[in-house]
Design an enzyme around this catalytic site. Structure first.
Site, mmCIF file in Angstrom:
data_model
loop_
_atom_site.group_PDB
_atom_site.id
_atom_site.type_symbol
_atom_site.label_atom_id
_atom_site.label_comp_id
_atom_site.label_asym_id
_atom_site.label_seq_id
_atom_site.Cartn_x
_atom_site.Cartn_y
_atom_site.Cartn_z
ATOM 1 N N SER A 3 0.856 -1.241 0.022
ATOM 2 C CA SER A 3 -0.093 0.033 -0.097
ATOM 3 C C SER A 3 0.695 1.397 0.079
ATOM 4 C CB SER A 3 -0.980 0.058 1.263
ATOM 5 O OG SER A 3 -1.702 -1.219 1.309
ATOM 6 N N CYS A 4 1.933 1.331 0.965
ATOM 7 C CA CYS A 4 2.752 2.483 0.935
ATOM 8 C C CYS A 4 4.046 2.396 0.754
ATOM 9 C CB CYS A 4 2.421 2.750 2.477
ATOM 10 S SG CYS A 4 0.701 2.980 2.999
ATOM 11 N N ASN A 30 3.742 8.331 5.609
ATOM 12 C CA ASN A 30 3.283 8.025 4.042
ATOM 13 C C ASN A 30 2.190 9.004 3.526
ATOM 14 O OD1 ASN A 30 1.404 6.997 5.940
ATOM 15 N ND2 ASN A 30 0.708 5.898 4.580
ATOM 16 N N CYS A 50 -0.821 8.856 4.187
ATOM 17 C CA CYS A 50 -2.093 9.056 4.868
ATOM 18 C C CYS A 50 -1.726 8.919 6.427
ATOM 19 C CB CYS A 50 -2.905 7.956 4.497
ATOM 20 S SG CYS A 50 -3.571 7.706 3.108
ATOM 21 N N THR A 51 -0.451 9.141 6.577
ATOM 22 C CA THR A 51 0.061 9.552 8.261
ATOM 23 C C THR A 51 0.014 8.538 9.049
ATOM 24 O OG1 THR A 51 -1.747 10.690 9.039
ATOM 25 C CG2 THR A 51 -0.574 12.223 7.661
ATOM 26 N N GLU A 52 -0.126 7.144 8.434
ATOM 27 C CA GLU A 52 -0.237 6.067 9.421
ATOM 28 C C GLU A 52 1.134 5.470 9.648
ATOM 29 O OE1 GLU A 52 -1.768 3.986 5.841
ATOM 30 O OE2 GLU A 52 -1.620 6.066 6.556
ATOM 31 N N PRO A 106 -6.842 4.937 6.784
ATOM 32 C CA PRO A 106 -8.304 5.717 6.424
ATOM 33 C C PRO A 106 -9.468 4.554 5.953
ATOM 34 C CG PRO A 106 -6.410 6.791 5.325
ATOM 35 C CD PRO A 106 -5.830 5.548 5.491
ATOM 36 N N THR A 107 -9.219 3.560 5.108
ATOM 37 C CA THR A 107 -9.843 2.551 4.930
ATOM 38 C C THR A 107 -10.895 3.198 4.056
ATOM 39 O OG1 THR A 107 -11.570 2.514 6.697
ATOM 40 C CG2 THR A 107 -9.683 1.094 6.823
ATOM 41 N N ALA A 108 -10.767 4.397 3.174
ATOM 42 C CA ALA A 108 -11.777 5.071 2.543
ATOM 43 C C ALA A 108 -12.549 4.265 1.450
ATOM 44 C CB ALA A 108 -11.318 6.041 1.835
ATOM 45 N N THR A 109 -11.908 3.272 0.831
ATOM 46 C CA THR A 109 -12.763 2.488 0.068
ATOM 47 C C THR A 109 -13.371 1.059 0.385
ATOM 48 O OG1 THR A 109 -11.555 3.428 -1.977
ATOM 49 C CG2 THR A 109 -12.657 1.514 -2.395
ATOM 50 N N ILE A 110 -12.147 0.312 1.286
ATOM 51 C CA ILE A 110 -12.617 -1.053 1.628
ATOM 52 C C ILE A 110 -13.625 -1.061 2.666
ATOM 53 C CG2 ILE A 110 -10.164 -1.751 1.237
ATOM 54 C CD1 ILE A 110 -9.503 -2.054 4.067
#
Length: 949
Positions: free
Chosen positions: A372-373, A585, A587-589, A771-775
């Protein structure tokens, strides 16, 4: 920063179109025709508007003398506004439908503040609509039977309404609150003679979708009808000439389809040939077609548009085949591949856990880029800079989200030995990085996305703050790239002391980039003294608080740069012995080490908390099983992954970091009946994250026993028996203030600590909340650790616009018998908030408080309790309803005092407005509100948020 720099008054709907212009409404010109419901035409008559509004007023306020005077004045004003609006919109050569006129009446009543009157008018419209539907059904029970459907071979066949109704009945099966007749009525409104077969399927899906705001379960109906279309499409391609296996999803037999699907995917060079060597008969028997019925429309449409395999525009991958394909890809190097694939499939298809978007896109394919990152450090020379930009392109090509550390690149005015000239600083190169991210758009599946990080002492920091502004020299702006401040503790100590702060160019202070905590503070003081003696070429001194105020002003005005904290990320990093965390990254996680030799990689997935919580509490046995399987899946990603650059492969195989997170947090609180803004919610954040952390670390130890420790384990905090909970003390030793976070625990961490020391860890890092915006859309749950955005709104993403209704709220309102058209209208008017709605009990208002009704301090308190268990960080959005400079200052200082590692977007209500949309459904009634977003706040489903998930 003066408070006035950020203070604002929220813009409320004004009485639009209120300028007088027509005089007496009865003398208004009839400049256009009106289409009546029966298709006939009549002249526009403003007096009829006046009569309709008057009836609504009288129904609420009565007809006494005092009321009559007020009614007369209000009706006259409102009617003038409506007439003017319609006149501006009307084309003299065309006509306006009567439903459009009634929409304008409804909007005018809402905007005027006469909400009770608007409610009465909405009820009146609905009653009349129901009466018309009854009359229509009684008068024309088989009116559509003469329609013809155009088949794929261009033949015309009679529309079989009985068969159509049966399909819809199957889609509604087992769902409360849905009506076959209601869907059928909506379908009939969209039919025409000669309708294409594909359009007939679409009409069914859209008919159910139009009813979602009335009943959330129609989202399932719409998804099931969409699935029928997908099955037609996929089976016709994979099994050409085969008849439908069944109209009923639960009877769908994958035994014949699935092996042929794999064969066809390999033939098309989309699937890895290795998938063909699995026991496909065994895997097909393990598929559970009934789980197709668990999708909501938003989730299935998203999969259809962007995830399912397709060729020449034809989707040939069905949902359960999709989950098994991903599982097979992740199990490719297991000893018993079939057993593990089935285990992974069970987790994904049940929505207990979901892999990140790159894994779902690419698992089992010829290019399995599953991570992912990616985090990179930019070298301070042209070769290094342009290599990093090339790396960005290669990493982004296969759906990776990027975090770039620019703090080591010399600043504006710095000396260049090779040319004996002066550097132009970071901005020109950041502009190139911005444009590269846009050019490489991940195959059209989603936008490329990158975040640039810069430390607060860098001499270019002031220009960096301005990168996202919409004013100034556009050549020095990066409108598409995210930016973030990488803030050392010393800077915030200077802010609190109202002391000075000095900016340097890294070519003259090179070691500051790699130092943190007390060591950074000592070396920084050395360079300040050197600058004071005039021994440094490029420096600037200013008040720390002035720079801080400017940082807060920019994040309010542009949404960037985000505020992230360098020292907690490094002092609590398990891998301090192996390098430095130079940035987070996209999304800052993610908080992993980077260098010129190593590009950090992280592999993400999220546990669905909503599936692991009941009214009695957390199902600990189920959560343990989910976490252990999920950690195995994430660890497998590292070995299977397709690496586009060697530095990423080298780093990932050495350290093997993964990032297990959570989603559905707000749904879990609903199940437990815990309001977000309470100490109980903070305790739940603590309890749930402790369980996830405990089992994730334990799973990594089990994997180490089976597969071996990661290469750089020795010397890590893990090897010293220092777990994430223990690392808080390392941060405390470098802080002058007491960290605002408890150290309590409930599980047997002593025994786990000994297992970690003696057996080791398979993964250098285990946890990160993305953030899990899509999943989360795929699983039909709330995003990540977010509070509910609104209880009723329209969500926009790359798949279109979707009405989102809080199903848990609807269930509670139904129990009180107050879920009706008026409640829907109220939620639209009040931007999805229950607060101003009198008939809703206070208990529900607290439970279903929306994001801007939750004081942000509760977000920070919950995040602080989670952070003590997490070896990486969290994508923490902060919501603030009434922004001011003072509030932002307090908010971000609280985040720092609480020991948080990072924050993400600042979402301000001032940056949003809810348009009471005149977009109508096919029955003419207003659809849900739509949300317009300014640059001050990212969209709720911003593609940049999706880059991790």
């Amino acid at each position: 920063m003066a408070a006035s720099a950020i203070d604002f008054a929220p813009t409320s709907p004004t009485a639009a179109d209120s300028t007088p212009g027509y005089g007496s409404i009865h003398n208004a010109p009839a400049a256009f025709q009106v289409i009546r419901r029966n298709g006939s035409f009549s002249a526009f008559d403003p007096s009829k508007i006046s009569v309709a509004i008057t009836k609504a007023f009288v129904a609420v306020e009565g007809s006494g003398a005092t009321a009559s005077r007020r009614i007369h004045e209000a009706v006259d004003t409102l009617t003038q506004q409506i007439v003017e609006t319609l006149s501006r919109r009307a084309d003299p050569a065309r006509a306006i439908h009567i439903e459009d006129i009634q929409d304008q009446v409804e909007l005018a009543l809402m905007r005027s503040g006469d909400h009770k009157i608007a409610r009465a008018y909405v009820l009146y419209r609905e009653e009349r609509a129901q009466e018309r539907r009854k009359v229509e059904l009684n008068a024309h029970p088989v009116a559509q039977s003469s329609l013809k459907v155009r088949m794929q071979d261009d033949r015309l066949e009679p529309l079989d309404e009985a068969a159509l109704e049966q399909v819809i009945a199957l889609a509604c099966e087992g769902l409360d609150g849905v009506s076959v007749d209601a869907v059928m009525n909506e379908v009939r409104r969209n039919l025409y003679d000669g309708i294409l077969l594909k359009e007939l399927g679409l009409a069914q899906t859209m008919a159910a979708r139009a009813l979602v705001e009335q009943e959330p379960n129609y989202a399932y109906v719409s998804a099931r009808l969409l699935l029928n279309n997908l099955r037609d499409e996929a089976l016709a391609y994979v099994l050409p000439g085969a008849l439908h296996l069944s109209q009923k999803h639960s009877d769908m037999k994958y035994a014949e389809y699935f092996p042929e699907f794999v064969r066809r995917g390999i033939e098309l060079e989309m699937l890895d040939k290795e998938l063909g060597s699995y026991d496909l008969t065994r895997l097909a028997a393990a598929l559970k077609p009934e789980r197709d019925r668990n999708f909501q429309f938003l989730g299935l449409q998203t999969l259809y548009d962007r995830y399912f395999l397709h060729t020449n525009g034809v989707r040939y991958e069905l949902p359960q085949a999709f989950f098994m394909r991903v599982s097979m890809g992740l199990a490719a190097r297991e000893i018993d591949r079939e057993a593990r694939a089935i285990e992974f499939y069970e987790l994904l298809s049940s929505f207990d856990f979901m892999c990140s978007t790159p894994t779902l896109f690419n698992a089992g394919t010829l290019r399995p880029q599953l991570s992912s990152c990616f985090l990179t450090t930019i070298a301070d020379d042209l070769d290094g800079i342009f290599k990093a930009i090339k790396d960005n392109a290669l990493l982004s090509k296969y759906a990776g989200g990027l975090g770039n550390d620019w703090s080591g690149v010399r600043g504006l005015g710095a000396h260049i030995r090779g040319t004996n000239g002066e550097s132009q600083g970071l901005v020109p190169f950041l502009k190139v990085a911005n444009d590269t991210a846009i050019a490489v758009n991940q195959g059209g599946k989603r936008k490329g996305a990158v975040c640039g990080y810069l430390e607060t002492w860098h001499v270019d920091i002031e220009e960096f703050l301005d990168l996202r502004k919409n004013t100034g020299d556009d050549r020095r702006r990066t409108h598409d790239m995210n930016t973030a401040n990488w803030v050392p503790d010393l800077f915030l100590e200077r802010v609190e002391a109202d002391a000075h702060w000095t900016l340097f160019s890294p070519d003259e202070a090179p070691d500051l980039h790699d130092l943190y905590g007390n060591a950074f503070a000592e070396r920084y003081a050395y360079y300040e003294a050197k600058a004071a003696r005039g021994e440094m070429r490029v420096t600037k001194t200013l008040r720390a608080v002035e720079l801080w105020r400017r940082m807060l002003t920019m994040i309010f005005e542009t949404g960037h740069p985000w505020i992230t904290f360098k020292d907690p990320c490094n002092l609590r990093s398990p891998q301090q012995h192996a390098g430095v965390v130079h940035s987070s990254n996209l999304c800052t996680e993610i908080t992993l080490n980077t260098s010129n030799k190593e590009i950090a990689v992280c592999n993400l997935g999220s546990v669905n908390l909503a599936n692991h919580v009941t009214s009695a509490g957390i199902d600990q046995a189920r959560l343990k099983k989910t976490v252990h399987t999920a950690m195995r899946m994430l660890d497998n990603v590292i070995d299977i992954n397709f690496y586009t650059v060697p530095e990423a492969r080298y780093s990932n195989l050495r350290h093997r970091p993964v990032g297990l997170g959570v989603m559905g947090y707000q749904d879990a609180l609903y199940a437990l009946r815990i309001p977000f803004s309470t100490p109980e919610a903070v305790r739940f954040a603590d309890e749930s994250m402790e369980l996830v952390s405990f089992h994730a670390i334990s799973a990594s130890v089990d994997l180490a026993a089976e597969r071996g420790r990661y290469a750089t384990f020795e010397g890590s905090l893990w090897s010293q028996g220092i777990l994430p909970l223990d690392s808080i003390e390392l941060l405390q030793k470098n802080r002058k203030h007491e960290l605002q976070v408890s150290r309590t625990s409930t599980l047997d961490w002593g025994a786990l600590r000994e297992r970690v020391k003696t057996i080791g860890m398979r993964n250098s890092n285990t946890l990160a909340i993305a953030p899990t915006a899509t999943i989360s859309n795929i699983c039909g749950v709330t995003q990540s650790i977010e509070p509910t955005y609104q209880n009723l709104f329209v969500k926009s993403n790359m798949s279109g616009d979707f009405t989102v209704v809080n199903a848990s709220l609807v269930r509670d309102l139904k129990k009180l018998d107050i879920w009706d058209e008026v409640m829907i209208s109220d939620l639209k008017y009040f931007d999805g908030s229950l607060g101003p709605i009198d008939r809703v009990p206070d208990e529900l208002k607290r439970l279903y408080a929306t994001s801007f009704e939750v004081e942000p301090t509760w977000l920070i308190q919950a995040a602080a309790q989670r952070q003590k268990w997490i070896d990486q960080a969290q994508s923490l959005n902060l919501y603030i309803a009434q922004a001011s400079g003072r509030k932002l200052d307090m908010l971000y200082r609280e985040a720092w005092h609480a020991g948080l590692k990072t924050t993400y977007y600042l979402r301000s209500r001032s940056a949003t407005h809810v348009e009471k949309s005149t977009m109508t459904r096919t029955d003419g009634k207003l659809n849900a509100v739509s949300v317009a977003v300014s640059p001050k706040m990212c969209a709720i489903d911003d593609p940049t948020c999706e880059a991790c998930q």
